[in-house]
Design an enzyme around this catalytic site. Structure first.
Site, short mmCIF file in Angstrom:
data_model
loop_
_atom_site.label_atom_id
_atom_site.label_comp_id
_atom_site.label_asym_id
_atom_site.label_seq_id
_atom_site.Cartn_x
_atom_site.Cartn_y
_atom_site.Cartn_z
N GLN A 332 0.86 -1.17 0.00
CA GLN A 332 0.00 0.00 0.00
C GLN A 332 0.90 1.23 0.00
O GLN A 332 1.97 1.20 0.59
CB GLN A 332 -0.89 0.04 1.24
CG GLN A 332 -2.09 0.96 1.10
CD GLN A 332 -3.40 0.23 0.99
OE1 GLN A 332 -3.76 -0.56 1.83
NE2 GLN A 332 -4.15 0.48 -0.07
N GLU A 424 -4.96 6.76 1.43
CA GLU A 424 -4.73 5.30 1.38
C GLU A 424 -4.49 4.97 -0.08
O GLU A 424 -5.43 4.82 -0.86
CB GLU A 424 -5.95 4.57 1.91
CG GLU A 424 -5.75 3.08 2.10
CD GLU A 424 -5.29 2.74 3.51
OE1 GLU A 424 -4.69 1.68 3.68
OE2 GLU A 424 -5.55 3.53 4.42
N THR A 500 -0.72 -2.85 7.47
CA THR A 500 -0.69 -4.32 7.35
C THR A 500 -1.64 -4.71 6.22
O THR A 500 -2.61 -5.44 6.41
CB THR A 500 -1.07 -4.97 8.69
OG1 THR A 500 -0.22 -4.44 9.71
CG2 THR A 500 -0.87 -6.48 8.66
N HIS A 501 -1.36 -4.18 5.04
CA HIS A 501 -2.21 -4.39 3.87
C HIS A 501 -1.38 -5.02 2.76
O HIS A 501 -1.24 -4.47 1.68
CB HIS A 501 -2.82 -3.06 3.40
CG HIS A 501 -3.70 -2.42 4.42
ND1 HIS A 501 -4.10 -1.10 4.33
CD2 HIS A 501 -4.25 -2.90 5.57
CE1 HIS A 501 -4.86 -0.80 5.38
NE2 HIS A 501 -4.97 -1.89 6.13
N ASN A 502 -0.84 -6.19 3.04
CA ASN A 502 -0.07 -6.94 2.06
C ASN A 502 -1.01 -7.78 1.22
O ASN A 502 -1.96 -8.38 1.74
CB ASN A 502 0.94 -7.85 2.76
CG ASN A 502 1.66 -7.14 3.90
OD1 ASN A 502 1.13 -7.06 5.00
ND2 ASN A 502 2.85 -6.65 3.65
#
Length: 571
Positions: A332, A424, A500-502
């Site tokens: 991200q 984001e 934590t946006h893998n």
């Protein structure tokens, strides 16, 4: 020698959102499910009056022990990958509920553009808009096809919100009202409207009112205590697997949960998965759990790693661009932001909730013209009032000394006079961004660690420059006396937290040449193995991924039930 256990209909590897949804839906349909979770059991009572920022936010109580298993990272293939020995860029959940327990609760639907990104980009801008090396592809499913599953996830979790004026069409309203609007949220909304943008209250898994979902699970409303991210919710007001789907599975009598069960291999023979091999980490004993259907529902890295360790699917080769396991890793882009300092206004920033926020999508997806821009996609722009906790919040204007009398005075003055607006940002996949097995470092059992090869690209730097300027523009319209806009994206580094946006590694699509799973998340090569999670995302959008992952999990559950009745490829 592993002890062989009695066969079950389905074995689920990892019991977070994906595993909980699969277990709930399958057991309601009469299937027997064994859920293997390598961490410990969790329950709401664990968090009663434990507002301990040091323990949870800084000492990482709820996260994976990196001394036993971690990841390795390198920016490109020319340099040696090194292990992540302490937490920084992202947080790896551990224990029942996984990352679904420590999340903030921001629950979006990816845009219709996301699911057909390659087709729609070419149709509007031509093939030259996609730079060499960028490996975007359609997901093999449309927003309209996925919409009923989005709704099912939202009803289960009790998501509250208002309709996104620039998002995909909804078949029904959100099941609960949006969260309360704070003075700063209103300031953000008014500023956006003044700039002719389209703000709306962010969809939230923090309940705005008491709610009973279609499965009969009743939960209390949010207390706005401000302890959401990195914390479990003591009220059960924040939707997580432990208080929503797992009780449903347990109540059927057809779900067996085994914690401290670390799966090391998926077993297979003749193109069929036959079960899994795992270790009971409390005793060190090995077990074989046979099953008719194997469902991988762990985090992105472990889904990919287990397939590679088990020799399932063709590993991705960055040199040839062939293979699918490990392909299209994405993260991200979080650098674009702005901070406004107010001299004459003071706000209550202590109170809040993880998804108590206002957002807008005027610069997300393809909602704006990219013809003269050197990037595709974009991101959402938001103000979030998560509740400023005492240790990790100390924002002061640039130029303030880092210690001493002046530092203390500025800290006190601006504690409730600073407002952050952030983007984001989406992340596009590239041929040279991927996951594979490390050739040097191993875990405590002697298995290779998963290795990340990733860096930010020129496209990301251009997007941050554009989005950061928009964040600053909104803060000026909000009336901030001093605005600092962050418009530069440096190289990716793993030492400071970003999100934590893998995503990616076991991506979905309409062809086995470029994807590992079909639109039911069923493996092309092993039709009785399903791989559920954000590992299926072919790129990462401009939102938190949980809502889209939840929708895909419900669709996968439907596919597994169909497969159990009539085995074979579902597409």
């Amino acid at each position: 020698m592993a002890t062989k256990l009695p066969k079950t209909d389905v074995v689920v590897v990892g019991v977070g959102w994906g595993g909980g949804i699969i277990a709930s839906e399958l057991t309601k349909s009469g299937l027997n499910v064994v859920g293997l979770e390598r961490g410990k059991e969790r329950k709401t009572e664990d968090y009663y009056m434990v507002h301990d920022e040091l323990r949870y936010a800084l000492r990482y109580e709820m996260f994976q022990d990196l001394s036993r298993e971690t990841i390795t990272f390198r920016g490109n293939e020319k340099i040696r990958a090194l292990p992540m020995r302490s937490y920084g860029s992202f947080l790896l959940g551990d224990g029942l509920g996984g990352a679904g327990v420590h999340w903030n609760g921001m629950t979006f639907r990816f845009l219709p553009y996301d699911f057909q990104i390659k087709t729609q980009t070419i149709e509007r801008y031509g093939k030259k808009k996609i730079p060499d090396g960028m490996t975007i592809q359609d997901w093999g499913i449309t927003y309209d096809e996925l919409e009923p599953y989005f709704l099912k996830f939202e009803k289960m979790a009790g998501i509250g919100g208002e309709e996104n004026p620039l998002g995909g069409k909804r078949s029904e309203k959100y099941p609960t009202p949006p969260m309360q609007v704070s003075p700063v949220m209103k300031l953000f909304s008014d500023a956006c409207k003044g700039l002719k943008y389209h703000p709306y209250i962010m969809p939230s898994a923090n309940l705005s009112e008491q709610y009973t979902n279609p499965d009969g699970i009743a939960r209390a409303a949010c207390q706005y205590c401000g302890f959401c991210e990195r914390f479990g919710c003591e009220y059960g007001a924040k939707a997580d697997p432990v208080v929503t789907v797992l009780p449903v599975a347990k109540n059927t009598g057809k779900f067996e949960l085994r914690t401290h069960s670390n799966v090391r291999r998926i077993l297979h023979k003749g193109g069929k998965a036959t079960g899994v091999m795992y270790i009971d980490t409390t005793t060190g004993e090995e077990y074989e759990q046979p099953a008719d259907i194997v469902v991988m529902t762990s985090y992105v890295f472990n889904n990919t790693r287990l397939l590679l360790l088990s020799n399932m699917g063709k590993p991705y080769d960055s040199k040839t661009g062939t293979g699918v396991i490990g392909r299209n890793y994405a993260y991200q882009v979080e650098a674009a932001a702005g901070v406004g300092f107010f001299e004459k206004k003071e706000f209550n920033l202590f109170s809040g909730a993880g998804a108590m926020a206002m957002t807008m999508d005027d610069f997300n997806g393809d909602n704006f013209d990219h013809k003269d821009l050197n990037f595709i996609h974009g991101g959402s722009i938001s103000y979030s009032q998560g509740g400023n906790r005492p240790i990790q919040n100390n924002t002061v204007p640039p130029g303030t000394p880092g210690w001493g009398k002046d530092f203390k005075a500025a800290s006190i003055k601006y504690a409730n006079r600073n407002v952050s607006v952030w983007a984001e940002g989406s992340c596009m996949p590239y041929r040279h961004h991927f996951l594979d097995l490390d050739t040097t470092y191993k875990d405590e059992f002697g298995d290779p660690l998963i290795r990340i090869t990733f860096d930010f690209e020129e496209r990301d730097r251009e997007m941050v420059k554009f989005m950061g300027a928009k964040c600053g523009e909104i803060l000026k319209e909000m009336g901030a006396d001093k605005v600092v806009a962050y418009t530069e994206q440096g190289p990716y580094e793993i030492t400071h937290y970003q999100s934590t946006h893998n995503t990616g590694g076991v991506i979905m699509g309409d062809s086995p040449d470029t994807s590992a799973v079909n639109n039911y998340l069923q493996m092309w090569d092993f039709d009785n193995c399903f791989v559920v999670g954000a590992s299926a995302f072919a790129h990462n959008g401009g939102y938190n991924p949980t809502g889209t992952m939840g929708a895909l999990s419900y669709r996968a559950a439907e596919g597994i039930i169909k497969y159990h009745k009539k085995p074979g490829s579902l597409v």
